[in-house]
Design an enzyme around this catalytic site. Structure first.
Site, mmCIF file in Angstrom:
data_model
loop_
_atom_site.group_PDB
_atom_site.id
_atom_site.type_symbol
_atom_site.label_atom_id
_atom_site.label_comp_id
_atom_site.label_asym_id
_atom_site.label_seq_id
_atom_site.Cartn_x
_atom_site.Cartn_y
_atom_site.Cartn_z
ATOM 1 N N SER A 61 0.802 -1.220 0.000
ATOM 2 C CA SER A 61 0.000 0.000 0.000
ATOM 3 C C SER A 61 0.836 1.271 0.000
ATOM 4 O O SER A 61 0.297 2.364 -0.074
ATOM 5 C CB SER A 61 -0.946 0.017 1.196
ATOM 6 N N HIS A 100 1.604 3.864 6.852
ATOM 7 C CA HIS A 100 0.959 4.768 5.907
ATOM 8 C C HIS A 100 1.426 6.191 6.166
ATOM 9 O O HIS A 100 2.182 6.453 7.092
ATOM 10 C CB HIS A 100 -0.562 4.687 6.035
ATOM 11 N N ASP A 126 -7.665 5.912 5.300
ATOM 12 C CA ASP A 126 -7.730 4.710 6.120
ATOM 13 C C ASP A 126 -8.933 4.610 7.019
ATOM 14 O O ASP A 126 -8.999 3.704 7.845
ATOM 15 C CB ASP A 126 -6.474 4.636 6.996
#
Lengths: 184, 202
Positions: A61, A100, A126
């Site tokens: 990701s 992230h 998210d």
């Protein structure tokens, strides 16, 4: 050939057992190595104030910046997190840490902050990953800010996780060699 | 040093040590880079720079950039959540920020403003990844619509009349080594003020 090698090691071990002093020496040798590794890990944990100073990237990701198998060095002693920081966080009651980037920060200037994160390679933020009803992350959810990276090193950890038997094989082999190796 | 295994052991671990030292050297080699190579600034000499840039194809490219609001499309409130949609112009040459240890640059536009509820609000409106392998490292776009709407959950009228600053920031992501974040100098950021009333409902 493996069988030969194994037999040779067994012979060595039997010999060692007969000579208690030598055996103790080798065991202490092994213990030194294990404890040094542990000391380094705990030392890093203290320096970076993070429960896990080194993490392995597991998903795609954050591609193309971080690929599966890269390792990240974290620093949690940074009090204030800024927008754009790459952070590793854990959602309450979930085990797997996520790497992230911070998309939004709403704070009072200090440690009380609401964070929203998003993976570079994801289309949406998210919020869907957070616990039901949770809209924001807090500072405590973050395990650390990524400050450095090394490529491919994490592949070993991923392999060990996917095939747990490898862990025992690896540790067994290493212990065997250390116990039976002779210096000089 | 008589068995295959001892030799293999020596070779593998020596190889790994060499790789580790090389990685550290790679990371160290570009420590001062960001302070000397900055994407450029919009200033009084903007017009002059553009003219020179067009005439001379120089190695040390005179990078100029701007980041400012184009149009505010809408400012609405939905159930306690204020939302502003806008578009902006952006011109930035990111080439000087690259060097051999940079894999990609993560460039993003940050809007920052103050509300009674939170002293500091910084949100990303738009981002872009520029890879080292991209031929064109210049961002030159007009009327770019925001990727992520400017949303504030602070309650009624939290966005009305706010002064919003737009700042360009970029994150250097290395092939190996330390991550480094940089941004537009605070003096050169542009800002705009949101209207004091919501859009008239149709």
């Amino acid at each position: 050939m493996i069988k030969e090698m194994f037999q040779k090691q067994m012979v060595e071990l039997k010999r060692l057992w007969a000579n208690k002093r030598q055996f103790t020496f080798q065991v202490l040798n092994l213990a030194m190595i294990v404890f040094s590794a542990l000391m380094i890990w705990k030392g890093l944990m203290y320096l970076t104030k993070s429960e896990s100073p080194v993490v392995v990237v597991l998903s795609g990701s954050m591609e193309p910046a971080f690929q599966r198998g890269d390792i990240l060095f974290l620093d949690n002693s940074v009090e204030k997190l800024g927008v754009g920081d790459v952070v590793v966080f854990k959602i309450k009651d979930r085990e797997i840490p996520i790497v992230h980037r911070i998309l939004k920060v709403h704070s009072d200037g200090g440690l009380d902050m609401n964070l929203l994160t998003k993976g570079d390679n994801n289309r949406v933020d998210d919020r869907g990953l957070y616990a039901p009803g949770q809209l924001w992350l807090q500072r405590e959810d973050v395990m650390g800010k990524a400050i450095g990276t090394l490529r491919y090193v994490g592949m070993v950890t991923i392999a060990l996780n996917d095939y747990p038997v490898l862990k025992y094989v690896l540790v067994g082999m290493m212990a065997l060699f250390v116990l039976t190796s002779k210096e000089g | 040093m008589h068995t295959v295994w001892v030799r293999l052991n020596a070779v593998v671990f020596f190889g790994l040590s060499v790789l580790l030292s090389l990685s550290c050297l790679a990371a160290l080699s570009k420590i001062g880079h960001a302070s000397k190579h900055q994407p450029g600034e919009l200033g009084i000499t903007f017009i002059l720079c553009v003219v020179i840039f067009l005439i001379l194809l120089v190695v040390y490219s005179l990078d100029v950039y701007k980041l400012e609001l184009n149009t505010l499309k809408s400012l609405k409130s939905h159930g306690g959540v204020d939302r502003a949609l806008l578009s902006f112009d952006i011109l930035a040459d990111m080439e000087p920020a690259f060097h051999w240890n940079i894999k990609q640059l993560f460039v993003y536009v940050v809007a920052s403003y103050e509300t009674p509820m939170h002293l500091e609000n910084k949100v990303v409106l738009w981002d872009k990844i520029i890879q080292a392998s991209d031929a064109n490292k210049m961002i030159d776009e007009e009327n770019v619509f925001v990727k992520y709407a400017l949303v504030d959950q602070g309650g009624d009228s939290s966005l009305l009349g706010r002064n919003v600053e737009l700042r360009l920031m970029w994150d250097h992501m290395p092939i190996t080594g330390l991550l480094h974040m940089d941004g537009q100098s605070p003096e050169s950021v542009s800002s705009f003020t949101l209207p004091t009333t919501y859009d008239a409902r149709p």
